[in-house]
Design an enzyme around this catalytic site. Structure first.
Site, PDB file in Angstrom:
ATOM      1  N   PHE A 189       8.701  -6.318   0.865  1.00 19.03           N
ATOM      2  CA  PHE A 189       7.984  -5.485   0.767  1.00 19.03           C
ATOM      3  C   PHE A 189       6.437  -5.712   1.423  1.00 19.03           C
ATOM      4  O   PHE A 189       5.967  -4.968   2.131  1.00 19.03           O
ATOM      5  CB  PHE A 189       7.956  -4.664  -0.865  1.00 19.03           C
ATOM      6  CG  PHE A 189       7.537  -3.416  -0.573  1.00 19.03           C
ATOM      7  CD1 PHE A 189       6.002  -3.193  -0.479  1.00 19.03           C
ATOM      8  CD2 PHE A 189       8.342  -2.394  -1.126  1.00 19.03           C
ATOM      9  CE1 PHE A 189       5.744  -1.737  -0.618  1.00 19.03           C
ATOM     10  CE2 PHE A 189       7.923  -1.054  -1.445  1.00 19.03           C
ATOM     11  CZ  PHE A 189       6.532  -0.624  -1.050  1.00 19.03           C
ATOM     12  N   PHE A 190       6.054  -7.033   0.889  1.00 19.70           N
ATOM     13  CA  PHE A 190       4.610  -7.103   1.424  1.00 19.70           C
ATOM     14  C   PHE A 190       4.801  -7.594   2.772  1.00 19.70           C
ATOM     15  O   PHE A 190       3.726  -7.538   3.359  1.00 19.70           O
ATOM     16  CB  PHE A 190       4.294  -8.605   0.283  1.00 19.70           C
ATOM     17  CG  PHE A 190       3.915  -8.362  -0.958  1.00 19.70           C
ATOM     18  CD1 PHE A 190       2.574  -7.608  -1.076  1.00 19.70           C
ATOM     19  CD2 PHE A 190       4.689  -8.739  -1.987  1.00 19.70           C
ATOM     20  CE1 PHE A 190       2.211  -7.617  -2.286  1.00 19.70           C
ATOM     21  CE2 PHE A 190       4.311  -8.579  -3.331  1.00 19.70           C
ATOM     22  CZ  PHE A 190       3.094  -7.777  -3.420  1.00 19.70           C
TER      23      PHE A 190
ATOM     24  N   PHE B 259       2.535   2.878  -3.417  1.00 21.93           N
ATOM     25  CA  PHE B 259       2.718   1.640  -4.338  1.00 21.93           C
ATOM     26  C   PHE B 259       3.955   1.604  -4.922  1.00 21.93           C
ATOM     27  O   PHE B 259       4.304   0.521  -5.644  1.00 21.93           O
ATOM     28  CB  PHE B 259       1.777   1.887  -5.446  1.00 21.93           C
ATOM     29  CG  PHE B 259       1.328   0.484  -6.034  1.00 21.93           C
ATOM     30  CD1 PHE B 259       0.324  -0.433  -5.414  1.00 21.93           C
ATOM     31  CD2 PHE B 259       1.871  -0.038  -7.171  1.00 21.93           C
ATOM     32  CE1 PHE B 259      -0.110  -1.594  -5.928  1.00 21.93           C
ATOM     33  CE2 PHE B 259       1.831  -1.228  -7.933  1.00 21.93           C
ATOM     34  CZ  PHE B 259       0.774  -1.960  -7.451  1.00 21.93           C
TER      35      PHE B 259
ATOM     36  N   ARG C 240      -3.313 -13.647  -1.239  1.00 21.23           N
ATOM     37  CA  ARG C 240      -3.264 -12.275  -0.409  1.00 21.23           C
ATOM     38  C   ARG C 240      -4.677 -11.718  -0.565  1.00 21.23           C
ATOM     39  O   ARG C 240      -4.990 -10.942   0.223  1.00 21.23           O
ATOM     40  CB  ARG C 240      -1.982 -11.516  -1.182  1.00 21.23           C
ATOM     41  CG  ARG C 240      -2.108 -10.053  -0.221  1.00 21.23           C
ATOM     42  CD  ARG C 240      -0.758  -9.343  -0.780  1.00 21.23           C
ATOM     43  NE  ARG C 240      -0.592  -8.429   0.018  1.00 21.23           N
ATOM     44  CZ  ARG C 240       0.108  -8.384   1.200  1.00 21.23           C
ATOM     45  NH1 ARG C 240       0.753  -9.302   1.619  1.00 21.23           N
ATOM     46  NH2 ARG C 240       0.458  -7.117   1.760  1.00 21.23           N
TER      47      ARG C 240
END
Length: 361
Positions: free
Chosen positions: A95-96, A198, A338
């Protein structure tokens, strides 16, 4: 306040939270724990990123552990069977990477590439087995992670997960268009969009295979359960916005609660920060009330039958993990590479992203 003074990553450093982002109530009332499988989880997700070609080997070696993606999941889904947690962690890492690809496509104006990826992800979600060998590593890895997640509960749960993630893909498409047009959504529109980008309901869905129990609608749609789940996710999304606001203003981003408040409500930067923080803190206080309601629901479900006992126990496990989400998200934002944008050579390009990994030539 320091979290895990010896660190959860390979670099044993203490983490100090900036006063402007510190939430004493989370630090004191939401103890942080990690799933005992975490060290193995970190290792296997690192291997998976390599095998699926989601990140080049040098980037995996240098950045994967410090990004703390596995820390985030290992602090959330406590009690999950190892194979369930592994599937969730790999999916989360994917997902990231997908989020980074989406960002690069926006930055470089690659509308056609984004459109193709969007359609391919929709197709892989509905038929993951047919996309395992897709030439785009992002599509193939997605199919692999989804197929594994589909193996834990029933077809009904799989269909619900797919429905929720189709909505996430479409929300990312709306975000793509907004960013291309420089359009800042109004506050209520943004809050609705944010619940999808999200992936609020995805992370909530995954509580069930972690607990080994698929909830009937009569439990899952109970106002008490939905409220507790939503508050835990809203906290995460809005705390992310609070931490990201300065760099996103500097980067001409259009999706942040603070930016919507400044643009459409006429707030100053300082007032917007205060308002986002107020909403974050309200999520914490309201969750403790919602949590009590869910625990009462669990008591009511324990009706003396084996089924009632199992269902009650699963509900308790899930609301306990909703509570874990507060601490794991909070510390993730202060430990993950990140968010260390000030240390990047180029503030517009994350150092863990390469042209190849982002689908560029």
């Amino acid at each position: 306040m320091q979290a895990f003074p010896r660190g959860t990553t390979a670099t044993p450093t203490a983490v100090v939270v900036p006063p402007s982002l510190a939430l004493p109530v989370v630090e004191s009332a939401f103890p942080r724990r990690l799933h005992p499988y975490w060290p193995r989880l970190q290792e296997k997700t690192r291997q998976w990123l390599l095998e699926k070609r989601l990140m080049p080997a040098d980037k995996v070696r240098e950045y994967a552990d410090g990004l703390c993606y596995t820390d985030l999941m290992a602090g959330y889904y406590l009690g999950a069977p190892d194979e369930v947690l592994q599937a969730i962690a790999d999916y989360s890492a994917w997902f990231f990477v997908w989020d980074d690809r989406h960002d690069r496509y926006v930055v470089h104006g690659r509308t056609g590439d984004w459109r193709r990826l969007r359609y391919r992800l929709h197709a892989a979600l509905d038929a993951p087995r047919h996309h395992l060998r897709h030439p785009d590593p992002l599509v193939g890895a997605f199919a692999d992670s989804v197929l594994r997640l589909y193996g834990f509960l029933s077809r009904t749960w799989n269909q619900r997960f797919a429905r929720h993630f189709h909505a996430v893909i479409e929300a990312y498409d709306r975000e793509f268009r907004n960013r291309n047009e420089g359009r800042v959504p109004r506050v209520e529109e943004y809050l609705t969009l944010r619940r999808h980008t999200f992936a609020h309901w995805i992370w909530t869905d995954l509580l069930e295979p972690s607990a080994g129990y698929e909830f009937p609608d009569a439990v899952r749609k109970k106002p008490a359960y939905r409220r507790a789940a939503l508050l835990s996710q809203e906290f995460a999304a809005w705390y992310n916005d609070l931490c990201s606001l300065p760099k996103e203003i500097a980067g001409d981003e259009v999706h942040n609660l603070g930016i919507s408040l400044i643009t459409h409500e006429g707030l100053t930067l300082e007032e917007a920060v205060d308002e986002v923080r107020r909403r974050v803190e309200r999520c914490v206080s309201e969750f403790t009330e919602a949590e009590r309601d869910v625990l009462r629901l669990a008591d009511d479900l324990a009706d003396g039958t084996v089924h009632g006992k199992e269902l009650s126990s699963a509900v308790r496990t899930c609301v306990g993990n909703m509570r874990n989400w507060f601490s794991t998200v909070y510390w993730f934002h202060h430990e993950s590479g990140r968010y260390r944008v000030d240390s990047w050579d180029d503030r517009s390009t994350p150092p863990y992203v390469t042209n190849e990994a982002a689908g560029e030539k």
